[in-house]
Design an enzyme around this catalytic site. Structure first.
Site, PDB file in Angstrom:
ATOM      1  N   CYS A  15       0.858  -1.190   0.000  1.00 28.16           N
ATOM      2  CA  CYS A  15       0.000   0.000   0.000  1.00 28.16           C
ATOM      3  C   CYS A  15       0.893   1.239   0.000  1.00 28.16           C
ATOM      4  O   CYS A  15       1.669   1.453   0.937  1.00 28.16           O
ATOM      5  CB  CYS A  15      -0.898  -0.026   1.233  1.00 28.16           C
ATOM      6  SG  CYS A  15      -1.559   1.566   1.704  1.00 28.16           S
ATOM      7  N   CYS A  18       0.366   3.579   2.851  1.00 23.95           N
ATOM      8  CA  CYS A  18       1.019   3.101   4.082  1.00 23.95           C
ATOM      9  C   CYS A  18       2.507   3.448   4.057  1.00 23.95           C
ATOM     10  O   CYS A  18       3.095   3.778   5.093  1.00 23.95           O
ATOM     11  CB  CYS A  18       0.847   1.593   4.237  1.00 23.95           C
ATOM     12  SG  CYS A  18      -0.881   1.065   4.289  1.00 23.95           S
ATOM     13  N   ASP A 401      33.127  19.942 -20.300  1.00 26.20           N
ATOM     14  CA  ASP A 401      34.560  20.154 -20.164  1.00 26.20           C
ATOM     15  C   ASP A 401      35.204  19.532 -21.400  1.00 26.20           C
ATOM     16  O   ASP A 401      34.626  18.621 -22.003  1.00 26.20           O
ATOM     17  CB  ASP A 401      35.060  19.474 -18.888  1.00 26.20           C
ATOM     18  CG  ASP A 401      36.551  19.644 -18.699  1.00 26.20           C
ATOM     19  OD1 ASP A 401      37.021  20.789 -18.764  1.00 26.20           O
ATOM     20  OD2 ASP A 401      37.240  18.627 -18.510  1.00 26.20           O
ATOM     21  N   ASP A 595      34.930  15.075 -16.615  1.00 25.25           N
ATOM     22  CA  ASP A 595      35.559  13.760 -16.446  1.00 25.25           C
ATOM     23  C   ASP A 595      35.885  13.457 -14.995  1.00 25.25           C
ATOM     24  O   ASP A 595      36.343  12.361 -14.674  1.00 25.25           O
ATOM     25  CB  ASP A 595      36.818  13.644 -17.312  1.00 25.25           C
ATOM     26  CG  ASP A 595      37.922  14.591 -16.871  1.00 25.25           C
ATOM     27  OD1 ASP A 595      37.628  15.496 -16.074  1.00 25.25           O
ATOM     28  OD2 ASP A 595      39.071  14.427 -17.328  1.00 25.25           O
ATOM     29  N   ASP A 599      36.846  18.668 -11.973  1.00 27.28           N
ATOM     30  CA  ASP A 599      35.578  19.339 -12.264  1.00 27.28           C
ATOM     31  C   ASP A 599      34.595  19.306 -11.096  1.00 27.28           C
ATOM     32  O   ASP A 599      33.437  19.694 -11.258  1.00 27.28           O
ATOM     33  CB  ASP A 599      34.910  18.685 -13.487  1.00 27.28           C
ATOM     34  CG  ASP A 599      35.738  18.851 -14.743  1.00 27.28           C
ATOM     35  OD1 ASP A 599      36.297  19.946 -14.929  1.00 27.28           O
ATOM     36  OD2 ASP A 599      35.835  17.899 -15.527  1.00 27.28           O
TER      37      ASP A 599
END
Length: 702
Positions: A15, A18, A401, A595, A599
């Site tokens: 449910c 629930c 990038d 990569d 970054d």
């Protein structure tokens, strides 16, 4: 303070309402600071600071039992057959149904009204007694507007207006519907689990006594495991003996096998297709690729999509609103319309109650999103939450990038240009010493081109200048190696303009020594990735790079990228992404793909950060919202396609469910529909919505 994180399986949770109550209830326990229920996977994840694991388990079990006594809390590592519980419930329900049908049939045969009433009442209590009990318990707890209350109210109402057969029939068909719904949800869960179940069951451990089959969790770093043909590699490691072709599709989504030979690294989840591999384990079970992937995917449910949150809020107000309308429909028309019979309007109101349960929505929507996340993981795209999967539909700006993302990052020295007074060997030697301690791919290519032994003892001082290059003092000689900005900063004269490739300028004792030209190859699928994104409705593409403007623009032109921002320092990339985001409308999103080497700040700042190359960089995986298991930028378009399919199917379910409910509410109000038809429509819509939600896993990516 120690953070305790526990994951439980909620056996018997069928449910969705629930599930929401359990999540809210456990969140309210003092001492627990985080909780997420994944209805699609029947799991509960709890975190608490400074608490013992047993304390957390006891509190969770007690709270769940108070909310739904039919749900059993089980720690995830404890195995149990879910089929047994469902089979027992089904047998029990079939016996009750048979008894109710027999009593109902007998009621039609008797002539006495009193006996007829008691036979129908007996049938009703047999088939719906548990629903009545649950409704009463929930009312005592203050949880009034749920499906148990609605069905109890509707069927008791039918008895009050002497519609005994319909009261029994509606409860009977509701229970049948619940049985089918439970089976459909269970099957859907198994499909999703099977899709993502890449965890090997065992490991062949090499011991003094030979090969022993043990649990993967019992293997330690440094142990040697043996993987036979057809077996899955259980743990990350390095091949120390043997070679074989391995199927990596479970992790990367790529169907083409690759060769694993001595000295090469392999990941858990790869399947050995031929040959015998002896592998030295380099990562324990919890740190293995498979464990990280499953943890990422299964915890994705804690980050819900806006559509999921909307449906939860909608259901919270929709059901009480329909109940209020039903009450008004029952009693207002008989008061204002002459000749209107109270029993007729009460009957119409009862139809409202039957159709008011929003099960189709609150069950199918989470399944749809979880199925989408499962389909993405099978394609080698790990999405950390359904909110990110949904947000992919709004992406209008794709920012990449350059190095390692659109290009291979495998640099090679293509040309050495010494200045007057320097030889090629002297220039390359100076650059190699300057780059000795750097881990950047450019530095590795310079050292590789030099090819001779380098002694770190000769380096007296060393400094990396972020975004510029390196300063090193070698045997009393000062060496600068980096970009043109470094030369300008240090006021080095006679630096020429170079247009081709990536350039490392070198200066020795404040005198310009020359330039080393380094080339980086563009990835095979990079151009196609950019084209695919444009075809999917991405308005603009951009590339960020620390390389020279000429190099960046050359790569951008070759790939068809709209905007190129070059000569950027690491901190400049974050500022540039913020500037690009400022151009977007509030409903539009920006995606950044990197990569993962340097970054991390940009991945964290972008609306959607995507880390490429799998699970290599923990910092990148932590900062990113989506992780690509391969180095292929074309996977971005694939992720967006899956996101669009998921959204389309989710909104199909929303439109279908609300449309059918609206039709039957209108038909019921005008006295055209019956309670039988109402309960059939309610059950049917839910089953069809669940089946439709699972289509996202079966659609092939194009």
């Amino acid at each position: 303070m120690r953070l305790v994180k526990q994951e439980y399986v909620l056996d018997g949770l069928d449910c969705s309402n629930c599930a929401r109550k359990i999540e809210n209830g456990v969140k309210g326990i003092k001492g627990i600071n985080g909780c997420a229920v994944n209805f699609a996977a029947s799991t509960l994840t709890v975190s608490a600071d400074g608490k013992e694991e047993q304390w957390v388990t006891n509190k969770v079990e007690k709270k769940v039992k108070s909310i739904d006594p039919h749900v059993t809390v089980r720690q995830k590592h404890i195995k149990k057959s879910a089929d047994d519980g469902y089979r027992n419930r089904m047998v029990n329900m079939l016996i009750r149904m048979a008894a109710a049908v027999i009593l109902g049939a007998a009621a039609y045969l008797v002539q006495s009204g009193t006996i007829e009433f008691f036979l129908f009442l007996g049938a009703y209590l047999i088939i719906g007694g548990d629903i009545i009990i649950r409704a009463v318990k929930n009312i005592i707890r203050g949880q009034v507007f749920d499906e148990h209350f609605l069905m109890a109210l509707a069927t008791i109402g039918a008895f009050l207006i002497q519609q005994y057969p319909e009261g029994v029939a509606v409860m009977l068909f509701y229970q049948i519907g619940e049985l089918f719904q439970g089976a459909a949800v269970s099957r859907s869960r198994k499909s999703i689990s099977a899709l993502m179940d890449i965890r090997p069951d065992y490991a062949n451990l090499k011991t003094k006594n030979g090969i022993e089959q043990v649990s993967s969790e019992d293997v330690q770093t440094g142990d040697i495991i043996v993987v036979n043909p057809g077996e899955s590699i259980p743990l990350d490691g390095k091949v120390v003996q043997g070679s074989a072709m391995v199927d990596t599709s479970a992790l990367t989504g790529e169907s083409v096998p690759r060769k694993a030979a001595e000295g090469q690294d392999v990941m858990s989840g790869f399947i050995n297709q031929n040959g015998v591999l002896h592998i030295e384990v380099t990562k324990g079970y919890q740190e293995s690729a498979v464990s990280k992937i499953l943890d990422l995917v299964q915890n994705a449910s804690s980050r819900k999509a806006r559509t999921e949150n909307f449906i939860t809020k909608f259901a919270k107000y929709y059901t009480p609103a329909v109940v209020i309308i039903a009450v008004l429909l029952a009693f207002v028309p008989p008061l204002v319309l002459s000749g209107a019979a109270l029993s007729d309007w009460v009957y119409r109101a009862l139809i409202f109650l039957v159709i008011s349960c929003p099960c189709a929505l609150v069950v199918s929507i989470p399944l749809g999103f979880f199925g989408g996340i499962g389909a993405a993981s099978k394609a080698g795209v790990l999405v950390k939450g359904s909110n990110y999967l949904e947000a992919l539909n709004q992406v209008k700006y794709a920012v990449f990038d350059k190095t390692g993302t659109l290009t291979k990052g495998s640099f090679e020295v293509t040309e050495i240009k010494p200045a007057e007074g320097f030889t090629k060997d002297r220039l390359l030697e100076a650059a190699a010493y300057a780059e000795l301690h750097s881990q950047h791919p450019i530095a590795e290519s310079v050292r590789k081109a030099y090819g001779k032994m380098l002694s770190s003892d000769e380096i007296e001082s060393y400094e990396e200048i972020s975004g510029h290059g390196i300063f090193a003092k070698v045997n009393g000689t000062e060496i600068l190696a980096g970009n043109k900005k470094l030369m300008e900063r240090e006021q080095i004269e006679d630096v020429p303009d170079e247009n081709a490739g990536t350039i490392v300028h070198v200066a020795v004792d404040q005198r310009y020594a020359g330039a080393i030209i380094i080339a980086d190859e563009i990835k095979e699928d990079a151009a196609q990735a950019v084209a695919d994104l444009k075809s999917l409705g991405i308005k603009q593409t951009a590339m960020l790079t620390g390389d020279s403007k000429q190099t960046g623009e050359a790569v951008g032109k070759q790939l068809g990228i709209g905007e190129v921002y070059a000569e950027l320092l690491p901190q400049d990339k974050v500022a540039q992404v913020e500037a690009l985001e400022a151009k977007l409308l509030p409903s539009e999103k920006l995606i950044f793909v990197g990569d993962g080497i340097n970054d991390t700040p940009v991945l964290a700042r972008a609306d959607i950060g995507v880390a490429m190359g799998g699970l290599g960089s923990d910092a990148a995986v932590e900062a990113a919202d989506i992780v690509l298991m391969t180095d292929q930028p074309s996977k971005i378009a694939e992720a967006i396609r899956i996101a669009k399919r998921t959204r389309r199917i989710v909104w199909q379910n929303i439109g279908f469910a609300l449309g059918v409910k609206a039709i039957f509410l209108i038909l019921g109000a005008f006295g055209i529909a019956t309670m039988w038809e109402a309960v059939f429509s309610d059950v049917g819509v839910t089953l069809l919505a669940v089946a439709n939600a699972m289509r996202v896993m079966r659609l092939k990516n194009k």
